[in-house]
Scaffold this motif. Structure first.
Motif, mmCIF file in Angstrom:
data_model
loop_
_atom_site.group_PDB
_atom_site.id
_atom_site.type_symbol
_atom_site.label_atom_id
_atom_site.label_comp_id
_atom_site.label_asym_id
_atom_site.label_seq_id
_atom_site.Cartn_x
_atom_site.Cartn_y
_atom_site.Cartn_z
ATOM 1 N N GLU A 1 14.654 33.387 59.639
ATOM 2 C CA GLU A 1 14.027 33.753 60.917
ATOM 3 C C GLU A 1 14.741 34.943 61.545
ATOM 4 O O GLU A 1 14.131 35.764 62.232
ATOM 5 C CB GLU A 1 14.022 32.568 61.882
ATOM 6 N N HIS A 2 16.040 35.098 61.295
ATOM 7 C CA HIS A 2 16.803 36.214 61.857
ATOM 8 C C HIS A 2 16.416 37.540 61.195
ATOM 9 O O HIS A 2 16.299 38.564 61.854
ATOM 10 C CB HIS A 2 18.307 35.956 61.724
ATOM 11 N N ASN A 39 10.946 42.731 62.791
ATOM 12 C CA ASN A 39 9.950 42.973 63.838
ATOM 13 C C ASN A 39 10.464 43.853 64.972
ATOM 14 O O ASN A 39 9.674 44.415 65.719
ATOM 15 C CB ASN A 39 9.451 41.645 64.407
ATOM 16 N N SER A 40 11.780 43.970 65.107
ATOM 17 C CA SER A 40 12.314 44.715 66.255
ATOM 18 C C SER A 40 13.165 45.922 65.869
ATOM 19 O O SER A 40 13.702 46.576 66.740
ATOM 20 C CB SER A 40 13.136 43.770 67.133
ATOM 21 N N LYS A 68 13.111 38.491 62.616
ATOM 22 C CA LYS A 68 13.265 39.050 63.969
ATOM 23 C C LYS A 68 13.750 40.496 63.903
ATOM 24 O O LYS A 68 13.253 41.356 64.639
ATOM 25 C CB LYS A 68 14.239 38.208 64.794
#
Length: 133
Positions: A34-35, A41-42, A38
């Motif tokens: 999940e990291h 996505n950023s 993230k």
């Protein structure tokens, strides 16, 4: 940890963009993390913010008008990454290199400022190291 993750993430992005290299060089657990998702996505946020800052500097006159914000940001970003990666080796080097981080850091900052302001050529270069070899 965040800092190391960002630098490692940049290395991973070289492989991520090519599906064959992605499966060959990146652990599947990282791709499912999940990291990692993230960060994926950023990761453009730093660029967007930096480009906006340079654009604002051009608008308020603190940065010369012919500077291209996107190219300038990524040149500065790569210089910062390079500066950081070389900090350890330069600090460790003791064979005739008279460059110390306390001299190098302000010289680096001044060089970037002069590049953006357009004053790079109008200033006498101050020597920050005695010998190179």
């Amino acid at each position: 940890m965040f800092y190391a993750a960002i630098l490692n993430f940049m290395d991973l992005m070289r492989f991520y963009q090519d599906e064959e290299k992605r499966t060959e060089h990146i652990n599947p657990l990282i791709l499912q993390s999940e990291h990692f998702i993230k960060l994926l996505n950023s990761h453009h946020n730093c660029g967007k913010i930096g480009i906006r800052w340079i654009s604002l500097g051009i608008k308020d006159g603190s940065i010369r008008p012919e500077v291209q914000p996107d190219i300038s940001f990524y040149v500065i970003w790569s210089m910062l990454v390079g500066f950081d990666k070389l900090t350890g080796p330069v600090s460790y080097e003791g064979k005739g290199i008279k460059l110390h981080i306390d001299n190098w850091r302000p010289g680096f900052i001044r060089l970037v400022q002069d590049m953006l302001k357009g004053t790079l050529q109008s200033r006498k270069v101050q020597v920050v190291q005695g010998t190179l070899f």
